[in-house]
Motif scaffolding. Structure first.
Motif, PDB file in Angstrom:
ATOM      1  N   VAL A  33       0.839  -1.201   0.000  1.00 31.93           N
ATOM      2  CA  VAL A  33       0.000   0.000   0.000  1.00 31.93           C
ATOM      3  C   VAL A  33       0.878   1.256   0.000  1.00 31.93           C
ATOM      4  O   VAL A  33       1.851   1.331   0.740  1.00 31.93           O
ATOM      5  CB  VAL A  33      -0.928   0.052   1.240  1.00 31.93           C
ATOM      6  CG1 VAL A  33      -1.750   1.329   1.258  1.00 31.93           C
ATOM      7  CG2 VAL A  33      -1.836  -1.152   1.282  1.00 31.93           C
ATOM      8  N   CYS A  34       0.470   2.217  -0.813  1.00 35.91           N
ATOM      9  CA  CYS A  34       1.159   3.505  -0.896  1.00 35.91           C
ATOM     10  C   CYS A  34       0.171   4.607  -0.526  1.00 35.91           C
ATOM     11  O   CYS A  34      -1.009   4.529  -0.870  1.00 35.91           O
ATOM     12  CB  CYS A  34       1.658   3.687  -2.325  1.00 35.91           C
ATOM     13  SG  CYS A  34       2.272   5.315  -2.684  1.00 35.91           S
ATOM     14  N   GLU A  35       0.661   5.634   0.190  1.00 37.09           N
ATOM     15  CA  GLU A  35      -0.203   6.736   0.587  1.00 37.09           C
ATOM     16  C   GLU A  35       0.562   8.061   0.544  1.00 37.09           C
ATOM     17  O   GLU A  35       1.695   8.149   1.018  1.00 37.09           O
ATOM     18  CB  GLU A  35      -0.707   6.507   2.012  1.00 37.09           C
ATOM     19  CG  GLU A  35      -1.526   7.644   2.558  1.00 37.09           C
ATOM     20  CD  GLU A  35      -2.019   7.407   3.975  1.00 37.09           C
ATOM     21  OE1 GLU A  35      -2.796   8.243   4.454  1.00 37.09           O
ATOM     22  OE2 GLU A  35      -1.636   6.402   4.603  1.00 37.09           O
ATOM     23  N   LEU A  36      -0.058   9.083  -0.028  1.00 38.27           N
ATOM     24  CA  LEU A  36       0.490  10.434   0.026  1.00 38.27           C
ATOM     25  C   LEU A  36       0.191  10.979   1.415  1.00 38.27           C
ATOM     26  O   LEU A  36      -0.969  11.067   1.823  1.00 38.27           O
ATOM     27  CB  LEU A  36      -0.143  11.319  -1.052  1.00 38.27           C
ATOM     28  CG  LEU A  36       0.314  12.779  -1.066  1.00 38.27           C
ATOM     29  CD1 LEU A  36       1.799  12.886  -1.381  1.00 38.27           C
ATOM     30  CD2 LEU A  36      -0.502  13.566  -2.091  1.00 38.27           C
ATOM     31  N   SER A 115      -6.873  13.067  -4.185  1.00 38.90           N
ATOM     32  CA  SER A 115      -7.022  13.827  -5.429  1.00 38.90           C
ATOM     33  C   SER A 115      -5.685  14.382  -5.924  1.00 38.90           C
ATOM     34  O   SER A 115      -5.458  14.502  -7.128  1.00 38.90           O
ATOM     35  CB  SER A 115      -8.032  14.962  -5.245  1.00 38.90           C
ATOM     36  OG  SER A 115      -7.574  15.875  -4.262  1.00 38.90           O
ATOM     37  N   ARG A 116      -4.778  14.698  -5.011  1.00 40.44           N
ATOM     38  CA  ARG A 116      -3.469  15.230  -5.419  1.00 40.44           C
ATOM     39  C   ARG A 116      -2.624  14.153  -6.091  1.00 40.44           C
ATOM     40  O   ARG A 116      -1.918  14.432  -7.061  1.00 40.44           O
ATOM     41  CB  ARG A 116      -2.753  15.827  -4.214  1.00 40.44           C
ATOM     42  CG  ARG A 116      -3.582  16.963  -3.570  1.00 40.44           C
ATOM     43  CD  ARG A 116      -3.134  17.307  -2.189  1.00 40.44           C
ATOM     44  NE  ARG A 116      -3.219  16.143  -1.317  1.00 40.44           N
ATOM     45  CZ  ARG A 116      -2.810  16.119  -0.056  1.00 40.44           C
ATOM     46  NH1 ARG A 116      -2.273  17.186   0.484  1.00 40.44           N
ATOM     47  NH2 ARG A 116      -2.919  15.032   0.676  1.00 40.44           N
ATOM     48  N   MET A 117      -2.729  12.921  -5.617  1.00 35.97           N
ATOM     49  CA  MET A 117      -2.029  11.807  -6.264  1.00 35.97           C
ATOM     50  C   MET A 117      -2.684  11.516  -7.608  1.00 35.97           C
ATOM     51  O   MET A 117      -1.990  11.279  -8.607  1.00 35.97           O
ATOM     52  CB  MET A 117      -2.048  10.565  -5.379  1.00 35.97           C
ATOM     53  CG  MET A 117      -1.389   9.349  -6.014  1.00 35.97           C
ATOM     54  SD  MET A 117       0.381   9.506  -6.286  1.00 35.97           S
ATOM     55  CE  MET A 117       1.004   8.702  -4.839  1.00 35.97           C
ATOM     56  N   ASP A 118      -4.004  11.547  -7.650  1.00 35.62           N
ATOM     57  CA  ASP A 118      -4.718  11.324  -8.910  1.00 35.62           C
ATOM     58  C   ASP A 118      -4.284  12.331  -9.974  1.00 35.62           C
ATOM     59  O   ASP A 118      -4.063  11.972 -11.131  1.00 35.62           O
ATOM     60  CB  ASP A 118      -6.230  11.419  -8.707  1.00 35.62           C
ATOM     61  CG  ASP A 118      -6.786  10.326  -7.821  1.00 35.62           C
ATOM     62  OD1 ASP A 118      -6.084   9.327  -7.583  1.00 35.62           O
ATOM     63  OD2 ASP A 118      -7.930  10.489  -7.353  1.00 35.62           O
ATOM     64  N   THR A 119      -4.140  13.589  -9.581  1.00 38.28           N
ATOM     65  CA  THR A 119      -3.703  14.637 -10.509  1.00 38.28           C
ATOM     66  C   THR A 119      -2.291  14.350 -11.009  1.00 38.28           C
ATOM     67  O   THR A 119      -2.008  14.489 -12.208  1.00 38.28           O
ATOM     68  CB  THR A 119      -3.772  16.013  -9.829  1.00 38.28           C
ATOM     69  OG1 THR A 119      -5.126  16.275  -9.456  1.00 38.28           O
ATOM     70  CG2 THR A 119      -3.270  17.108 -10.738  1.00 38.28           C
ATOM     71  N   ALA A 120      -1.403  13.964 -10.103  1.00 35.07           N
ATOM     72  CA  ALA A 120      -0.021  13.659 -10.484  1.00 35.07           C
ATOM     73  C   ALA A 120       0.036  12.489 -11.461  1.00 35.07           C
ATOM     74  O   ALA A 120       0.756  12.541 -12.462  1.00 35.07           O
ATOM     75  CB  ALA A 120       0.810  13.357  -9.243  1.00 35.07           C
TER      76      ALA A 120
END
Length: 178
Positions: A33-36, A115-120
């Motif tokens: 699992v990865c998390e920002l 959402s910030r990871m999704d954008t990246a």
């Protein structure tokens, strides 16, 4: 992606900074699992926040930083603050990108929804390195530091947090009589 997953067990962290140093990201990952964790403007907050996270997490987790990337300038301060830092080589970064990409396509790990990871991820681009690739900061459509940090955290969780690994030799697979 799932809002309910979170890294657990042996965790590694990573820090990345975008090319113009206007923002940075901290990610955490276990082997699955990865998390920002944090994504903020500028870079002045990174060392103190990493130190706080390190203290809260306990133990002595690894912090992975691209040794040739913009965040590499933070390595001396991170080390001075007592963090166990792995300066990822170019080979490490290339391997991390391939493993992350394959892991997403094959469903080997989950990413906590953000959402910030999704954008990246949506704006990410690859740069060719030999016959492989790495994420590019320069030609991406958006700030990819959350993706880079997540990629390196996952690599760290898989390659740095595991116990000693035995090197397998061809002779291990051959019968004694051969």
């Amino acid at each position: 992606c799932s809002p309910s997953v979170a890294p657990d067990g042996d965790v590694a962290f990573s820090i990345d900074v975008n090319e113009d140093r206007s923002a940075g990201a901290i990610s955490a990952a276990s082997a699955s699992v990865c998390e920002l964790v944090e994504f903020e403007q500028h870079t002045g907050w990174i060392v103190s926040r990493a130190t706080e996270i390190n203290a809260k997490w306990g133990g002595h987790p690894w912090w992975v930083v691209d040794g040739a990337g913009p965040a590499s300038s933070l390595i001396p301060a991170l080390t001075a603050a007592g963090l166990r830092v792995h300066s990822a080589s170019s080979r490490d970064v290339i391997d991390a990108c391939g493993e992350f990409y394959d892991g997403v396509l094959e469903g080997h790990f989950a990413v906590r929804s953000d959402s910030r990871m999704d954008t990246a991820v949506a704006g990410a681009a690859k740069r060719t390195v030999g016959d492989a690739f790495a994420w590019t900061r320069r030609h991406a459509l958006v700030d990819v530091s959350p993706l880079v940090a997540g990629t390196l955290a996952l690599w760290g969780a898989v390659h740095l947090t595991a116990g000693p690994q035995r090197v397998l030799l061809l002779s291990d697979y051959l019968d004694d009589e051969e």
